[in-house]
Design a protein around this motif. Structure first.
Motif, PDB file in Angstrom:
ATOM      1  N   ALA A 177      -0.809   8.500  -6.557  1.00  7.25           N
ATOM      2  CA  ALA A 177      -1.795   7.412  -6.469  1.00  7.25           C
ATOM      3  C   ALA A 177      -2.924   7.561  -7.499  1.00  7.25           C
ATOM      4  N   TYR A 178      -3.155   8.790  -7.967  1.00 10.14           N
ATOM      5  CA  TYR A 178      -4.271   9.032  -8.899  1.00 10.14           C
ATOM      6  C   TYR A 178      -3.799   9.275 -10.334  1.00 10.14           C
ATOM      7  N   ASP A 192       3.404  11.677  -4.228  1.00 14.74           N
ATOM      8  CA  ASP A 192       2.342  10.667  -4.181  1.00 14.74           C
ATOM      9  C   ASP A 192       1.509  10.804  -5.445  1.00 14.74           C
ATOM     10  N   TYR A 242      -4.166  14.693   2.539  1.00 14.79           N
ATOM     11  CA  TYR A 242      -4.357  13.295   2.937  1.00 14.79           C
ATOM     12  C   TYR A 242      -3.703  13.164   4.317  1.00 14.79           C
ATOM     13  N   SER A 278      -4.411   0.732  -6.032  1.00 19.79           N
ATOM     14  CA  SER A 278      -5.718   0.856  -5.378  1.00 19.79           C
ATOM     15  C   SER A 278      -6.729   1.578  -6.255  1.00 19.79           C
ATOM     16  N   LYS A 279      -6.377   2.762  -6.741  1.00 17.03           N
ATOM     17  CA  LYS A 279      -7.313   3.544  -7.541  1.00 17.03           C
ATOM     18  C   LYS A 279      -7.160   3.195  -9.027  1.00 17.03           C
ATOM     19  N   ARG A 307      -4.727  -4.928  -2.249  1.00 20.70           N
ATOM     20  CA  ARG A 307      -3.486  -4.419  -1.672  1.00 20.70           C
ATOM     21  C   ARG A 307      -2.226  -4.645  -2.501  1.00 20.70           C
ATOM     22  N   ASN A 311      -5.608  14.407  -3.736  1.00 19.64           N
ATOM     23  CA  ASN A 311      -6.702  14.069  -2.847  1.00 19.64           C
ATOM     24  C   ASN A 311      -6.543  15.027  -1.666  1.00 19.64           C
ATOM     25  N   GLY A 348       0.806  -1.219   0.000  1.00 15.02           N
ATOM     26  CA  GLY A 348       0.000   0.000   0.000  1.00 15.02           C
ATOM     27  C   GLY A 348       0.833   1.259   0.000  1.00 15.02           C
ATOM     28  N   ALA A 349       0.320   2.272  -0.678  1.00 15.98           N
ATOM     29  CA  ALA A 349       0.980   3.577  -0.659  1.00 15.98           C
ATOM     30  C   ALA A 349       0.758   4.264   0.690  1.00 15.98           C
ATOM     31  N   LYS A 350      -0.328   3.872   1.389  1.00 18.11           N
ATOM     32  CA  LYS A 350      -0.565   4.466   2.702  1.00 18.11           C
ATOM     33  C   LYS A 350       0.564   4.082   3.656  1.00 18.11           C
ATOM     34  N   SER A 369       0.197   3.416  -6.417  1.00 20.51           N
ATOM     35  CA  SER A 369      -0.641   2.353  -5.875  1.00 20.51           C
ATOM     36  C   SER A 369      -1.553   1.806  -6.952  1.00 20.51           C
ATOM     37  N   CYS A 410       1.192  15.730  -3.659  1.00 25.06           N
ATOM     38  CA  CYS A 410       0.278  14.712  -4.174  1.00 25.06           C
ATOM     39  C   CYS A 410      -0.485  15.292  -5.361  1.00 25.06           C
ATOM     40  N   ALA A 423       1.036  -1.881  -4.142  1.00 26.70           N
ATOM     41  CA  ALA A 423       1.513  -0.533  -4.462  1.00 26.70           C
ATOM     42  C   ALA A 423       3.015  -0.617  -4.674  1.00 26.70           C
ATOM     43  N   TYR A 434       0.302  11.843   5.892  1.00 29.60           N
ATOM     44  CA  TYR A 434       1.603  12.536   5.871  1.00 29.60           C
ATOM     45  C   TYR A 434       1.831  13.257   7.204  1.00 29.60           C
TER      46      TYR A 434
HETATM   47  C1  LIG Z   1      -5.988   6.140  -1.874  1.00 30.67           C
HETATM   48  C2  LIG Z   1      -4.710   6.880  -1.675  1.00 30.67           C
HETATM   49  C3  LIG Z   1      -3.499   6.193  -1.626  1.00 30.67           C
HETATM   50  C4  LIG Z   1      -3.441   4.693  -1.813  1.00 30.67           C
HETATM   51  O1  LIG Z   1      -3.280   4.039  -0.623  1.00 30.67           O
HETATM   52  P1  LIG Z   1      -3.172   2.452  -0.596  1.00 30.67           P
HETATM   53  O2  LIG Z   1      -2.631   2.186   0.751  1.00 30.67           O
HETATM   54  O3  LIG Z   1      -2.226   2.040  -1.690  1.00 30.67           O
HETATM   55  O4  LIG Z   1      -4.547   1.899  -0.797  1.00 30.67           O
HETATM   56  C5  LIG Z   1      -2.323   6.912  -1.475  1.00 30.67           C
HETATM   57  N1  LIG Z   1      -2.343   8.257  -1.380  1.00 30.67           N
HETATM   58  C6  LIG Z   1      -3.490   8.948  -1.447  1.00 30.67           C
HETATM   59  C7  LIG Z   1      -3.451  10.426  -1.375  1.00 30.67           C
HETATM   60  C8  LIG Z   1      -4.706   8.286  -1.570  1.00 30.67           C
HETATM   61  O5  LIG Z   1      -5.846   8.973  -1.610  1.00 30.67           O
END
Ligand SMILES: *Cc1c(COP(=O)(O)O)cnc(C)c1O
Length: 407
Positions: A216-217, A214, A132, A247-248, A256, A186, A107-109, A245, A182, A258, A135
């Motif tokens: 992710a999008y 980041d 987000y 994820s999106k 899971r 987000n 995961g990127a989180k 990631s 980012c 990333a 951080y």
């Molecule tokens: C959804 C998101 C992620 C992705 O997180 P995962 O842990 O890979 O699901 C990362 N950074 C941002 C800003 C997000 O909104």
């Protein structure tokens, strides 16, 4: 008696999603017949692309046979996945990133939360507002901040994203060492132009700072002028870590997978003032505290890079972007200024007054749930985030109801 990590006490309770849940539950209790549509979701709603499902099934069968069974995988992730990432996400865009600079993770989180560990305790940190929350909170936990005063932690340099700067923060006026960025963003859905990213890379070079980018999008970018990776900017290899990631990109929020890119040319100073590469530090951190992503999931992620996989994930992002366009067009018709939704699944609406009041209005009059911007930081006040992660029916119905209320 044993003592706790006192820094956890500094953490501001995150009331945002708990508050939303409570207000929605109270409204539903008082109005059991009203239907509620949630446009506040930060999670995908559509199922996995068929190529990923097929890859998961095939890999499960491999795990069932002694000859093809897999135990622990390579520390940085399987080469079949890192090779595909390097080729398609980087080399195809002219970025000189090699497979051994990529670290596959779950995961990127977690990556964006953990990466701060490899920097000194007195690192000066710059974080956008709105943001987000990971951080910020992970730097609080690590003891890099003082207490929260009126919604801002002492010791953090906040990078304001406001209508005045088009929600892309200006360079800080005081020196910082670690910069979180980012894009597509987000919660705002804002994107950074090549020139804006180049200015950050230049800043990082001049101040010997590191950018945590980041993206992710990234998959939602449709404007050909907008960079997908910070490494599209010349010299970024020497100043930036990138987090991505699936994820999106491919609906992997529950699956899971990333990755994080730490270029081998990226260095930071040790106490004696000597340059030390960061790649071995992150390698050490990950190989000590993490044991990799499951083989079937890495196979599913690699399937995204096949021709079919690329078509399927593109169609998935296009579907959400179609929702985003409907939302954006409707808000404009209702006279609400907004950004995002063109290269991102989020629309950031400037509602012009208290974001919780607007949330309550939409909930009680339209039965529609959005996310109050104030929950993402001080600069989020006066805004709400509307998410395109939903079914087309829900989006269309919600917009009709909002139109009736705002008329
Ligand atoms: C959804 C998101 C992620 C992705 O997180 P995962 O842990 O890979 O699901 C990362 N950074 C941002 C800003 C997000 O909104």
């Amino acid at each position: 008696m044993i003592r706790i990590n006192e820094h956890y006490i500094k953490l501001k309770a995150s009331y945002l999603f708990a508050d939303i849940t409570r207000r929605v539950a109270e409204f539903q209790k008082a109005n059991p017949a009203r239907s509620i549509i949630r446009l506040g979701i930060g999670d995908v709603t559509e199922p996995l692309p068929p190529v990923c499902v097929a890859a998961l099934h095939a890999a499960a069968d491999e795990m069932a046979r002694r000859e093809t069974f897999k135990g622990y995988g390579p520390d940085q992730g399987y080469a079949f996945l890192r090779d595909a990432i390097a080729r398609h996400d980087y080399q195809a865009r002219g970025c000189a990133i090699e497979p051994d600079e990529i670290f596959v993770s779950d995961g990127a989180k977690c990556d964006c939360g953990n990466i701060q560990e490899i920097f000194a305790a007195d690192t000066r940190v710059a974080i956008p507002d709105p943001v987000y929350p990971v951080y910020l909170d992970t730097n609080v936990m690590a003891g890099r901040t003082g207490y929260d005063r009126d919604g801002r932690y002492e010791g953090i340099v906040y990078l304001d994203s406001t209508p005045a700067n088009g929600y892309v923060p200006a360079l800080p006026s005081q020196p910082v060492d670690l910069i979180y960025l980012c894009f597509p963003n987000n919660p705002t859905g804002a994107v950074a132009t090549r020139a804006q990213l180049a200015a950050w890379v230049d800043y990082a070079k001049r101040h010997r700072a590191v950018i945590l980018f980041d993206s992710a999008y990234e998959t939602f970018i449709r404007d050909p002028q907008i960079p997908h990776s910070i490494y599209e900017i010349a010299g970024a290899r020497d100043v930036a870590i990138e987090l991505r990631s699936f994820s999106k990109t491919a609906g992997f929020t529950g699956t899971r997978c990333a990755y994080t890119v730490v270029p081998k040319t990226l260095v930071a100073s040790d106490a004696a003032g000597h340059a030390q590469p960061l790649h071995p530090l992150w390698y050490r951190r990950q190989s000590t505290k993490f044991n990799g992503v499951s083989y079937p999931v890495q196979r599913a992620a690699a399937a995204i890079y096949t021709d079919e996989g690329r078509q399927q994930t593109r169609a998935l992002a296009d579907f959400y972007l179609g929702n985003a366009r409907l939302i954006r067009d409707a808000l404009r018709r209702f006279g609400i200024p907004c950004i995002g939704g063109e290269n991102a699944p989020y629309i950031w609406a400037n509602v012009g007054h208290d974001s919780w009041a607007f949330f309550d209005l939409l909930l009680t009059k339209a039965g529609v749930v959005c996310t109050p911007g104030a929950g993402f930081g001080r600069c989020g006040q006066g805004h709400v985030r509307i998410s395109a992660f939903n079914s087309r029916e829900n989006v269309t119905a919600a917009l009709e109801r909002i139109g009736t209320v705002l008329k």
